[in-house]
Design a protein around this motif. Structure first.
Motif, mmCIF file in Angstrom:
data_model
loop_
_atom_site.group_PDB
_atom_site.id
_atom_site.type_symbol
_atom_site.label_atom_id
_atom_site.label_comp_id
_atom_site.label_asym_id
_atom_site.label_seq_id
_atom_site.Cartn_x
_atom_site.Cartn_y
_atom_site.Cartn_z
ATOM 1 N N GLY A 60 0.804 -1.214 0.000
ATOM 2 C CA GLY A 60 0.000 0.000 0.000
ATOM 3 C C GLY A 60 0.840 1.267 0.000
ATOM 4 N N ASP A 61 0.170 2.377 0.342
ATOM 5 C CA ASP A 61 0.784 3.707 0.366
ATOM 6 C C ASP A 61 0.718 4.286 1.770
ATOM 7 N N PRO A 62 1.533 5.308 2.057
ATOM 8 C CA PRO A 62 1.538 5.882 3.403
ATOM 9 C C PRO A 62 0.193 6.494 3.790
ATOM 10 N N ILE A 63 -0.213 6.236 5.012
ATOM 11 C CA ILE A 63 -1.392 6.857 5.611
ATOM 12 C C ILE A 63 -0.959 7.851 6.688
ATOM 13 N N SER A 64 0.015 7.443 7.505
ATOM 14 C CA SER A 64 0.535 8.350 8.526
ATOM 15 C C SER A 64 1.980 7.994 8.838
ATOM 16 N N LEU A 65 2.683 8.995 9.370
ATOM 17 C CA LEU A 65 4.076 8.819 9.783
ATOM 18 C C LEU A 65 4.308 9.671 11.018
ATOM 19 N N THR A 66 4.860 9.082 12.067
ATOM 20 C CA THR A 66 5.260 9.819 13.258
ATOM 21 C C THR A 66 6.752 9.622 13.468
ATOM 22 N N VAL A 67 7.479 10.724 13.576
ATOM 23 C CA VAL A 67 8.928 10.686 13.750
ATOM 24 C C VAL A 67 9.277 11.372 15.064
ATOM 25 N N ASN A 68 10.050 10.695 15.909
ATOM 26 C CA ASN A 68 10.499 11.237 17.186
ATOM 27 C C ASN A 68 12.005 11.470 17.110
ATOM 28 N N TYR A 69 12.387 12.739 17.246
ATOM 29 C CA TYR A 69 13.798 13.119 17.113
ATOM 30 C C TYR A 69 14.457 12.991 18.495
ATOM 31 N N ALA A 70 15.015 11.809 18.738
ATOM 32 C CA ALA A 70 15.508 11.472 20.075
ATOM 33 C C ALA A 70 16.840 12.131 20.402
ATOM 34 N N GLY A 71 17.635 12.435 19.387
ATOM 35 C CA GLY A 71 18.949 13.020 19.630
ATOM 36 C C GLY A 71 19.516 13.565 18.343
ATOM 37 N N PRO A 72 20.613 14.308 18.434
ATOM 38 C CA PRO A 72 21.194 14.909 17.229
ATOM 39 C C PRO A 72 21.728 13.855 16.268
ATOM 40 N N ILE A 73 21.631 14.165 14.978
ATOM 41 C CA ILE A 73 22.176 13.311 13.927
ATOM 42 C C ILE A 73 23.449 13.979 13.415
ATOM 43 N N GLU A 75 26.848 14.457 10.950
ATOM 44 C CA GLU A 75 27.156 14.287 9.540
ATOM 45 C C GLU A 75 27.808 12.927 9.332
ATOM 46 N N GLY A 76 27.377 12.245 8.271
ATOM 47 C CA GLY A 76 27.981 10.958 7.975
ATOM 48 C C GLY A 76 26.963 9.849 7.835
ATOM 49 N N PRO A 77 27.421 8.599 7.907
ATOM 50 C CA PRO A 77 26.530 7.455 7.668
ATOM 51 C C PRO A 77 25.583 7.181 8.829
ATOM 52 N N PHE A 78 24.491 6.523 8.510
ATOM 53 C CA PHE A 78 23.526 6.074 9.510
ATOM 54 C C PHE A 78 22.893 4.776 9.012
ATOM 55 N N THR A 79 22.217 4.076 9.909
ATOM 56 C CA THR A 79 21.470 2.876 9.541
ATOM 57 C C THR A 79 20.032 3.029 9.992
ATOM 58 N N ILE A 80 19.117 2.435 9.246
ATOM 59 C CA ILE A 80 17.693 2.430 9.598
ATOM 60 C C ILE A 80 17.226 0.985 9.654
ATOM 61 N N ALA A 81 16.548 0.642 10.730
ATOM 62 C CA ALA A 81 15.913 -0.665 10.862
ATOM 63 C C ALA A 81 14.410 -0.478 10.736
ATOM 64 N N ALA A 82 13.799 -1.160 9.775
ATOM 65 C CA ALA A 82 12.360 -1.062 9.528
ATOM 66 C C ALA A 82 11.719 -2.426 9.753
ATOM 67 N N TRP A 94 4.198 -0.227 11.049
ATOM 68 C CA TRP A 94 5.649 -0.334 11.022
ATOM 69 C C TRP A 94 6.270 0.383 12.212
ATOM 70 N N THR A 95 7.396 -0.142 12.677
ATOM 71 C CA THR A 95 8.263 0.579 13.605
ATOM 72 C C THR A 95 9.627 0.741 12.939
ATOM 73 N N LEU A 96 10.276 1.892 13.214
ATOM 74 C CA LEU A 96 11.563 2.187 12.596
ATOM 75 C C LEU A 96 12.479 2.845 13.616
ATOM 76 N N SER A 97 13.776 2.688 13.409
ATOM 77 C CA SER A 97 14.753 3.412 14.214
ATOM 78 C C SER A 97 15.966 3.730 13.356
ATOM 79 N N MET A 98 16.514 4.926 13.570
ATOM 80 C CA MET A 98 17.746 5.338 12.908
ATOM 81 C C MET A 98 18.853 5.354 13.946
ATOM 82 N N SER A 99 20.028 4.830 13.585
ATOM 83 C CA SER A 99 21.146 4.754 14.522
ATOM 84 C C SER A 99 22.431 5.212 13.864
ATOM 85 N N GLN A 100 23.334 5.734 14.705
ATOM 86 C CA GLN A 100 24.695 6.056 14.295
ATOM 87 C C GLN A 100 25.640 5.523 15.361
ATOM 88 N N ASP A 101 26.606 4.728 14.938
ATOM 89 C CA ASP A 101 27.589 4.161 15.864
ATOM 90 C C ASP A 101 26.916 3.450 17.032
#
Length: 274
Positions: A60-73, A75-82, A94-101
């Motif tokens: 399907g297509d997006p219905i809603s998205l909620t993003v929580n900015y937990a900490g500073p990002i 510059e450089g690479p990151f990973t996302i787990a979906a 869906w649940t998602l998280s972005m991580s660095q190091d």
């Protein structure tokens, strides 16, 4: 014989992800969408949405998205787990998280769905606005990189009103806006556009103060064919706050298509110091 080289739009480069298997993706920040601290929040939201779209189990297509900015990002690479947590007959969660190091910087939830024809009514009304071609684009601050990727034609509550240091009685900003250079609208771009408004507290106070989005939710009302109709035309975007106090304020926004259709609404909570 001549060949044509087409360069990738800066937006598509910023949200580009490489699948790493098991619902994981790798990407990296781009300087074109830098903000005062870290990347523009809208591009982070768009990147999280793109991760779901690229997942092999996405339906399907997006219905809603909620993003929580937990900490500073940084510059450089990151990973996302979906991770798809549940798929029903018409919705997928869906649940998602972005991580660095190894440290989580951002979390998100998304709902995708299969749209079907039903009774339709829009109670909200688009703000009155002159045609976009009759309004000159604003000159935006050069020290904030991400604004250079948008054409902004302010109708009220423009960023230039911060120059005089005069407080404003209303937090409302209304403008025509689109990607620059123009780009056909898609869901990630719509998510990013929902965050193009500078902090409402700055408009009310008439000066720049420290502020940053804590959480952003976007509701997508437009089906894919409506986005195709919008194409690369400007959107009419408006936002206002309901309350400021105790270090936080809220913001409600509407994004309207050039034909008067309501494409998306958004709500966010913002931290500020003043």
């Amino acid at each position: 014989m001549t060949s044509t080289v087409t360069s990738q739009h800066a937006f598509d480069s910023a949200v580009a992800l490489t699948p790493d298997g098991d619902g994981n993706f790798s990407g990296r920040t781009t300087p074109e969408y830098g903000n005062m601290v870290g990347p523009f929040g809208g591009i982070t939201a768009a990147t999280m949405l793109r991760a779901v779209q690229q997942h092999p189990q996405c339906l399907g297509d997006p219905i809603s998205l909620t993003v929580n900015y937990a900490g500073p990002i940084a510059e450089g690479p990151f990973t996302i787990a979906a991770q798809p947590v549940r798929t029903n007959r018409t919705t997928q969660h869906w649940t998602l998280s972005m991580s660095q190091d190894g440290t989580v910087t951002t979390t998100a939830t998304a709902v995708f769905g299969t749209r079907r024809q039903t009774w339709t009514s829009t109670e909200a009304a688009a703000p009155a606005a002159a045609a976009p071609h009759t309004i000159e684009p604003d000159t935006l601050p050069e020290f904030i990189s991400w604004v250079g990727n948008y054409e902004m034609r302010f109708i009220e509550g423009g960023i230039t009103e911060l120059d005089g240091g005069a407080a404003q009685p209303s937090s409302t900003t209304t403008l025509w806006v689109r990607d620059q250079p123009a780009r056909p609208l898609d869901y990630p771009a719509l998510a990013a556009l929902s965050d193009v408004f500078f902090p409402r507290v700055m408009l009310r106070l008439g000066r720049v103060v420290p502020a940053g989005t804590v959480t952003l939710t976007v509701y997508f009302h437009a089906a894919a064919d409506r986005l195709a109709t919008q194409s690369d035309q400007p959107l009419l975007a408006t936002a206002r706050s309901q309350h400021f106090g105790n270090g936080f304020f809220d913001q409600a926004a509407e994004l309207w298509g050039h034909d008067g259709a309501l494409l998306a609404t958004s709500h966010q909570l913002v931290y500020f110091k003043a």
